[in-house]
Design an enzyme around this catalytic site. Structure first.
Site, PDB file in Angstrom:
ATOM      1  CG  ASP A 172      45.760  13.557 -27.536  1.00 22.66           C
ATOM      2  OD1 ASP A 172      46.496  13.783 -28.516  1.00 22.66           O
ATOM      3  OD2 ASP A 172      45.746  14.296 -26.533  1.00 22.66           O
TER       4      ASP A 172
ATOM      5  CB  THR B   5      44.357  15.178 -19.559  1.00 17.77           C
ATOM      6  OG1 THR B   5      45.738  15.521 -19.349  1.00 17.77           O
ATOM      7  CG2 THR B   5      43.624  16.410 -20.053  1.00 17.77           C
TER       8      THR B   5
ATOM      9  CG  LEU C 155      41.731   8.985 -24.058  1.00 20.80           C
ATOM     10  CD1 LEU C 155      42.296   7.805 -23.316  1.00 20.80           C
ATOM     11  CD2 LEU C 155      40.303   8.739 -24.473  1.00 20.80           C
ATOM     12  CG  HIS C 156      46.615  14.607 -22.972  1.00 16.31           C
ATOM     13  ND1 HIS C 156      46.993  14.785 -21.671  1.00 16.31           N
ATOM     14  CD2 HIS C 156      47.576  13.832 -23.537  1.00 16.31           C
ATOM     15  CE1 HIS C 156      48.147  14.143 -21.467  1.00 16.31           C
ATOM     16  NE2 HIS C 156      48.506  13.564 -22.575  1.00 16.31           N
ATOM     17  CG  ASP C 157      43.992  16.795 -27.461  1.00 15.28           C
ATOM     18  OD1 ASP C 157      44.361  17.496 -26.503  1.00 15.28           O
ATOM     19  OD2 ASP C 157      44.685  16.615 -28.474  1.00 15.28           O
TER      20      ASP C 157
END
Ligand code: BDR
Ligand code: CA
Length: 318
Positions: A15, A196, A249-251
């Protein structure tokens, strides 16, 4: 619109790779001063190689990569290769990039770069354990406070943990570093799992990104597809009866915030990190009542508009 001067500290990571792809693509909005890498999802040599490789695929060799610290401040490294594959980029071929890092002293790069810009201009995006940032704060606290803002991925409140029942990975991997960052007095925007987990790379997203046809879109789509195939990622929702339909999609949310802050809702809060307990190591105590917790030290992202994140990906990976 003027460009946002930005440094991105990361541990790619599937990610993180999508976050890098988005940042590299957004040439009309971001002035990328450099990428710094940390040990995290995989070892430092691999996160640094991966950052250089993604830079190459994006055609952004103009942006320097600086390797940072190889282990957390006081603890042994803990990788997350279950979620990212042994090389950090899922099944993507781990080719050696032509151009390597500009230095192995990310902390010095951060200090020099921040000090040579006017105060309150540079933003820092952080998508891995906060080891480099804590080292910056420890060695040059006044330099760190010259940053306009630190936008970081880490922590959880409503959603519980993803690496243990109590903790999110980036905080768990280096809780002492996170504690230093939260106590730093810097202007902090925090993307925990509560935010997120609202942004998921569904099958439709993977197809739409693949259809863009560029090498960097292909790389990003492969990252999403790899995450989507991991059973652990599909069962991380707080509601056991609602199986999630794609990995979070954390980042990329961190970069999306810089590009479209209106797509997110924030709440001022106080965040403290558990550093002592074996059981709840890395837990983030997020309190919205100032009267209970003491002075606010951060802004917690409570709502995210997933479609806005997708449209940024479609625009900038093309
Ligand atoms: C965070 O942990 C890492 O594995 C991801 O890259 C992300 O930064 C999510 O908890
Ligand atoms: Ca990461």
């Amino acid at each position: 619109m003027s460009l946002i001067p930005l440094i991105l500290d990361c541990d790619p990571g599937v990610d993180d790779a999508v976050a890098l792809a988005l940042a590299f693509g957004a040439r009309d909005r971001l002035y990328l001063l450099g990428i710094t890498t940390t040990a995290g999802n995989v070892a430092l040599a691999k996160t640094t190689r991966n950052a250089c490789l993604i830079r190459e695929v994006a055609g952004r060799q103009d942006v320097p990569v600086h390797a940072g610290l190889a282990k957390p401040l006081v603890r042994a490294p803990i990788s997350a290769d279950d979620f990212h594959g042994p090389e950090g980029l899922g099944h993507y071929p781990s080719i050696e990039p032509i151009l390597g890092p500009a230095s192995s002293d990310a902390i010095n790069f951060l200090i020099q770069t921040i000090n040579s810009a006017p105060p309150n201009t540079i933003r820092l995006a952080v998508t891995g354990p906060m080891t480099n940032i804590a080292a910056l704060i420890q060695s040059a606290p006044e330099t760190a406070r010259r940053l306009q803002q630190i936008v970081l991925m880490g922590g959880a409140r409503r959603e519980g943990g993803n690496i243990t029942a109590s903790a999110e990975y980036n905080i768990y991997a280096d809780p002492e570093a996170a504690d230093i960052v939260f106590k730093s007095g810097c202007n902090l925007i925090i993307f925990g799992l509560d935010a997120t987990h609202q942004v998921r790379g569904t099958r439709a997203w993977v197809d739409a990104i693949t259809a863009l046809g560029t090498p960097i879109a292909k790389l990003a789509a492969e990252m999403l597809a790899f995450s989507n195939a991991l059973p652990a990622n599909l069962m991380d929702t707080a509601e056991p009866d609602q199986l999630a339909t794609g990995a979070p999609l954390h980042d990329p949310c961190v970069i999306a915030y810089l590009l479209a802050p209106e797509a997110f809702q924030l709440r001022p809060c106080r965040i403290d990190v558990e550093t002592e307990s074996q059981l709840t190591r890395g837990h983030t105590a997020v309190e919205f009542r100032e009267t209970v917790a003491g002075a606010f030290n951060a802004n917690w992202v409570s709502k995210a508009d997933a479609e806005a994140v997708l449209s940024l990906l479609l625009r900038y990976l093309a």
